[in-house]
Design a protein around this motif. Structure first.
Motif, PDB file in Angstrom:
ATOM      1  N   THR A  46       0.821  -1.216   0.000  1.00 49.51           N
ATOM      2  CA  THR A  46       0.000   0.000   0.000  1.00 49.51           C
ATOM      3  C   THR A  46       0.861   1.275   0.000  1.00 49.51           C
ATOM      4  O   THR A  46       0.338   2.392   0.006  1.00 49.51           O
ATOM      5  CB  THR A  46      -0.945   0.042   1.221  1.00 49.51           C
ATOM      6  N   HIS A 185      -5.893   0.954  -4.344  1.00 49.82           N
ATOM      7  CA  HIS A 185      -5.914   0.088  -3.158  1.00 49.82           C
ATOM      8  C   HIS A 185      -4.538  -0.415  -2.735  1.00 49.82           C
ATOM      9  O   HIS A 185      -4.312  -0.668  -1.559  1.00 49.82           O
ATOM     10  CB  HIS A 185      -6.848  -1.101  -3.405  1.00 49.82           C
ATOM     11  N   PHE A 331     -10.384  -5.123  -2.025  1.00 44.17           N
ATOM     12  CA  PHE A 331     -10.709  -4.459  -0.766  1.00 44.17           C
ATOM     13  C   PHE A 331     -11.809  -5.188  -0.011  1.00 44.17           C
ATOM     14  O   PHE A 331     -12.544  -5.989  -0.576  1.00 44.17           O
ATOM     15  CB  PHE A 331     -11.089  -3.000  -0.988  1.00 44.17           C
TER      16      PHE A 331
END
Ligand code: BGP
Length: 476
Positions: A46, A185, A331
């Motif tokens: 991330t 994401h 997600f």
């Protein structure tokens, strides 16, 4: 009626999850190599934990993958035996340009893929090539910060030019970026972005998205110029968002989720920023910086077809609702009480595939290609490496039935289907080997043991029969 006669049945892999051999053939280091397995993986992918080289404390599963770099002949032979019409694979960018910014490509890397394509041809398998399946050279991350910088477009196009020219006689189906919406994401894994403390992450992500969208449109133009037979697709992580209830707030939130993901395809397929994105990004003050001519580039070079991965639908509730969470590709969403879940907590929803196919086709009216779908499960092989994976067969069967209904009864235009991880490979989200998708078992374990030997699972013969009957015979 059934599937079209030339329906492209096959399987899909990605270089970073199966090749290994990352220090061989003059290959350079990429973002995907330095994503460790284990607890830090999420922070790294991330962009919140900066990792630009390998250290001694972590395990990096891409280093060896499933050793396909050395075993591709055996693997492609097995794909041929299953009757694959198509094999989706990706190019490791750093095999071609080790640092990303060299003038001349690395001949050894090109030779490797040429051999792969020749092997495919031997079995009558059409390659479907993802130009960028998450890869970003570390050299370009260090120098310009990955896709946060517009400078990436030229380096990417240089790669494209080399690929389109060199492989003109071998490849006509291309995907510009794998799961382009991944940038929102997992921005390090999807676009080589590491965040600094206090940065406006959303602004950076949408700016990087703009760069990829321009790169994708220019690559589409180039592909058509170099070979008018080339067919270029976009690729996004799909899965319709269901409202948790008919409460308007839940419905609204589900709509927002869908729009967030369709945004990319709206641009790539229709050729312009959809009004909702333009309005919202401007209101937030994060509309990407553009250059003169960008609008025309997007408008003039939409993709030829739309491809997507489908693992699950998503169930969305308005904020403030205290619902149990569920996992899923990309997600988390809330737990849909009507569905069952995989061992990794991903919802299983075959009808959701039919719904998604209908929604995507209604929206774009372009041919579609399902380029990923499958069940990640912890297989237990017997002494000969045979796995009785009835659960996988069941999952795939249900999804193929849903796909068939969408084609036969709803009239969607579907070009093909490549199930994900047709041979066991490293998981993108968790870095595990234990999460297996294949028709072919690979003896490689998370503790580093294993011989890399390949063996057929029960699903191998089942899928062979599915392909031979063009999707008519789905019986076990
Ligand atoms: C998609 C990726 C693939 C693949 C797949 C399955 O997001 O395009 O690379 O790995 O998901 O996910 P996972 O490996 O996390 O089970």
């Amino acid at each position: 009626m059934g599937f079209r006669k030339d329906f492209l049945w096959g399987g899909a892999t990605a270089a970073n999850q199966c090749e290994g051999g990352i220090c061989e053939g003059g290959r350079g280091l990429a973002n995907v190599d330095v994503c460790p397995a284990g607890a830090d993986r999420n922070a790294v992918i991330t962009g919140h934990k900066k990792m630009l080289e390998m250290d001694k404390e972590h395990v990096f599963p891409a280093v060896e993958g499933i050793d396909m770099y050395h075993r591709f002949r055996e693997d492609i032979r097995l794909f041929g035996e299953m009757g694959f019409k198509v094999y989706r694979l990706s190019i490791a960018w750093t095999r071609i340009f080790p640092d990303g910014d060299e003038e001349e490509p690395n001949e050894e890397g090109l030779k490797y893929y040429e051999e792969v394509f020749k092997e495919c041809r031997k079995y009558g398998i059409e390659p479907l090539v993802t130009i960028c399946h998450f890869d970003c050279p570390i050299g370009l991350i260090r120098k310009i910060g990955g896709w946060r910088s517009r400078g990436m477009i030229d380096f990417y196009l240089h790669l494209c030019e080399v690929l389109f020219t060199r492989f003109r006689d071998y490849v006509t189906y291309w995907l510009t970026f794998n799961e382009i919406n991944m940038i929102l994401h997992a921005p390090f894994m999807g676009a080589g972005i590491c965040f600094e403390e206090g940065e406006d992450e959303e602004r950076i992500k949408y700016q990087a998205a703009h760069h990829e969208l321009i790169a994708s449109a220019l690559a589409t133009r180039m592909a058509h110029e170099i070979n008018p037979d080339n067919k270029v697709g976009c690729m996004f992580a799909a899965g319709s968002a269901y409202p948790y209830s008919c409460r308007p707030e839940d419905v609204w939130e589900a709509l927002l989720t869908d729009q967030e993901n369709y945004f990319f395809v709206d641009v790539q397929a229709r050729g312009y920023y959809p009004s909702y994105a333009e309005a919202r990004l401007k209101k937030k003050g994060i509309f990407p910086i553009t250059e003169p001519g960008d609008k025309e580039i997007l408008r003039e070079h939409p993709v030829d077809f739309i491809s997507f991965s489908y693992y699950n639908s998503r169930c969305i509730a308005a904020p403030g609702r205290d619902q149990e969470e569920a996992g899923g590709n990309l997600f988390k969403s809330v737990k849909n009480p009507y569905l069952k879940f995989s061992g990794w907590g991903w919802p299983i929803d075959p009808l959701g595939l039919r719904i998604t196919l209908n929604q995507v086709y209604d929206r774009y009216q372009k041919p579609m290609f399902i380029v990923e779908n499958g069940l990640g499960a912890a297989d237990e092989p017997d002494g000969n490496g045979y796995v009785e994976d009835d659960y996988r067969i069941h999952y795939l069967k249900e999804h193929i039935c849903a796909m068939k209904a969408a084609v036969e009864e709803d009239g969607v235009d579907l070009m093909g289907y490549t199930s994900w991880g047709c041979i066991d490979l490293v998981s993108a989200s968790s870095g595990e080997m234990r999460k297996r998708y294949g028709f072919i078992y690979v003896d490689k374990q998370d503790d580093g043991t294993g011989t890399y030997s390949r063996s057929k699972k029960k699903s191998f013969d089942w899928y062979k029969q599915v392909i031979a009957s063009n999707g008519e015979n789905l019986q076990l």
